[in-house]
Design a protein around this motif. Structure first.
Motif, short mmCIF file in Angstrom:
data_model
loop_
_atom_site.label_atom_id
_atom_site.label_comp_id
_atom_site.label_asym_id
_atom_site.label_seq_id
_atom_site.Cartn_x
_atom_site.Cartn_y
_atom_site.Cartn_z
N SER A 2 -0.81 0.95 -1.26
CA SER A 2 -0.86 1.73 -0.03
C SER A 2 -1.85 1.12 0.95
CB SER A 2 -1.27 3.18 -0.34
OG SER A 2 -2.56 3.21 -0.90
N PRO A 4 -4.70 1.38 3.87
CA PRO A 4 -5.74 2.34 4.16
C PRO A 4 -5.50 3.05 5.48
CG PRO A 4 -6.51 0.14 4.65
CD PRO A 4 -5.17 -0.01 4.00
N ARG A 235 -10.22 -1.13 -2.63
CA ARG A 235 -10.32 0.26 -2.22
C ARG A 235 -11.48 0.92 -2.97
NH1 ARG A 235 -7.36 -1.95 0.57
NH2 ARG A 235 -5.26 -1.39 1.25
N ARG A 242 -17.74 5.28 -1.56
CA ARG A 242 -17.63 5.15 -0.11
C ARG A 242 -18.97 5.42 0.57
NH1 ARG A 242 -13.96 9.35 2.99
NH2 ARG A 242 -15.92 10.50 3.07
N SER A 287 -11.20 3.27 2.28
CA SER A 287 -11.26 4.50 1.49
C SER A 287 -9.85 4.98 1.15
CB SER A 287 -12.00 5.58 2.27
OG SER A 287 -12.00 6.80 1.57
N LYS A 288 -9.74 5.63 0.01
CA LYS A 288 -8.45 6.20 -0.39
C LYS A 288 -8.20 7.55 0.26
CE LYS A 288 -8.20 3.91 -4.91
NZ LYS A 288 -8.10 4.09 -6.37
#
Length: 395
Positions: A2, A4, A235, A242, A287-288
């Protein structure tokens, strides 16, 4: 894998606002020795270090413009044509830039031939190599001169990466090759800074030595490293990771500020600023989950859209307001906040008008080109019509 959710608009808007506020502060120096209005207070130091936010523009360029190339070099997307990339950047950069530069130059040079050298340097983006013209006509335009050089470099590096990385085979080798090239570029930039500061010994007023593309290349590289990391799939696994990255970035920015109070040449503080800002942006971009709410706050997102117009128009508007006597005299206790508020109140509406009249209109130019940057064939001849025949074979 995916992609970000970047949520970067808030950063650009904050940087643009702070540039406006700093120039209002700079305008209010007063007295024989040009004393700063808040000198001796913590706010003076905060404002004097706000130039780090200009480095944010270079980091964002390296990241956002380098990311599609990094993905293509890793085989995630189709190769990107350099022609299309440069065309998009020209459409984004040139129309507003030319309008502002030509307007301000014409107002400053009412009698021909005027300062033709200054005009030529600005129109060719080479004013960044001139000590006496780098901040002339439109002061903030020096960053656009640097960006123009960076666009050419990104197009070249992107083409080379897309051509030479796929044959390397494994994904790890492709990533390593890109990282090696970027490390080399950073070393060249840092080597130049060391030479300029300690071997050649350029004075502080040798502006072109400290604000040219080579001196800012290490900051661009920081953003490009982030692009490679994002394309490679890095990620942060959770909120704590984070936050740790964001705090590490803040520490790097603080180190850059502290460096300015030592004997180390201040040009190296921008290296720390670039690293710190990159880490702060990475905390969100890699970041997820979604970043802080304020990065998506509608007024900031809207202001980010017109930030380019705000950035280019505010300094000429400051000069117009001052020339019309609309600003308080420097030295008055309230002169700086009143100037900043008045400048923002005038510049922001004009930035919105400029965006819709100039920038948004210029974007439509891309409709005349295809995805490869080639002109579309709007008038291709239709194929010849074959006369219909009857079932019996007769006309």
């Amino acid at each position: 894998m995916s992609k970000p959710k970047l949520d970067l608009e808030g950063y650009r808007a904050v940087a643009a606002i702070m540039v406006v506020v700093f120039h209002a502060y700079q305008h209010n120096r007063f007295g024989e020795h040009y004393r700063w209005p808040l000198e001796g207070t913590i706010w003076h130091h905060v404002l004097m270090h706000s130039d780090m936010l200009v480095d944010m523009f270079f980091v964002l360029s390296g990241f956002l413009l380098g990311l599609p190339y990094a993905r293509a070099a890793l085989g995630e997307t189709k190769p990107k044509a350099a022609r299309a990339f440069l065309l998009r950047r020209a459409v984004r950069l040139l129309p507003l830039y030319l309008v502002v530069v030509l307007t301000v130059w014409a107002m400053s040079n009412p009698m021909l031939p005027g300062d033709w050298r200054d005009l030529v340097l600005h129109l060719t983006f080479t004013h960044v190599w001139s000590d006496d013209k780098i901040f002339y006509t439109v002061g903030p335009a020096w960053t656009l001169g640097v960006e123009a050089h960076f666009y050419l470099l990104l197009a070249l590096l992107g083409a080379l990466a897309q051509r030479h990385c796929p044959p390397l085979g494994s994904r790890a080798r492709r990533v390593a090759a890109m990282l090696a090239v970027l490390a080399g570029l950073a070393a060249v930039s840092l080597g130049y800074k060391w030479w300029a500061a300690y071997v050649r010994g350029f004075p502080t007023e040798a502006w072109s030595a400290w604000f040219n593309p080579l001196a800012k290349l290490d900051v661009l590289v920081c953003g490009m490293l982030l692009a490679v990391a994002s394309a490679a799939g890095l990620r942060w696994p959770n909120f704590l990771a984070r936050q740790a990255v964001g705090l590490l970035g803040a520490a790097a920015v603080a180190a850059g500020v502290a460096l300015r109070y030592t004997s180390v040449h201040p040009t190296f503080s921008h290296t720390f600023f670039g690293i710190g800002i990159t880490l702060v942006i990475a905390a969100t971009a890699l970041s997820k989950v979604r970043g802080p709410w304020w990065l998506r706050w509608a007024p900031l997102v809207s202001l980010s859209t017109v930030s380019y117009s705000l950035y280019l128009w505010h300094e000429p508007l400051l000069r117009v307001l001052d020339g019309r006597g609309a600003l308080p005299a420097p030295g008055d206790p309230w002169a700086f906040p009143v100037t900043a508020a008045w400048l923002l109140a005038v510049s922001i509406p004009i930035a919105y008008a400029s965006y819709h009249v100039i920038e948004a209109s210029a974007d439509r130019i891309m409709g005349a080109f295809d995805s490869a940057g080639r002109p579309r064939e709007f008038y291709t001849a239709l194929p010849p019509v074959t006369p219909a025949r009857s079932p019996g074979g007769r006309m």
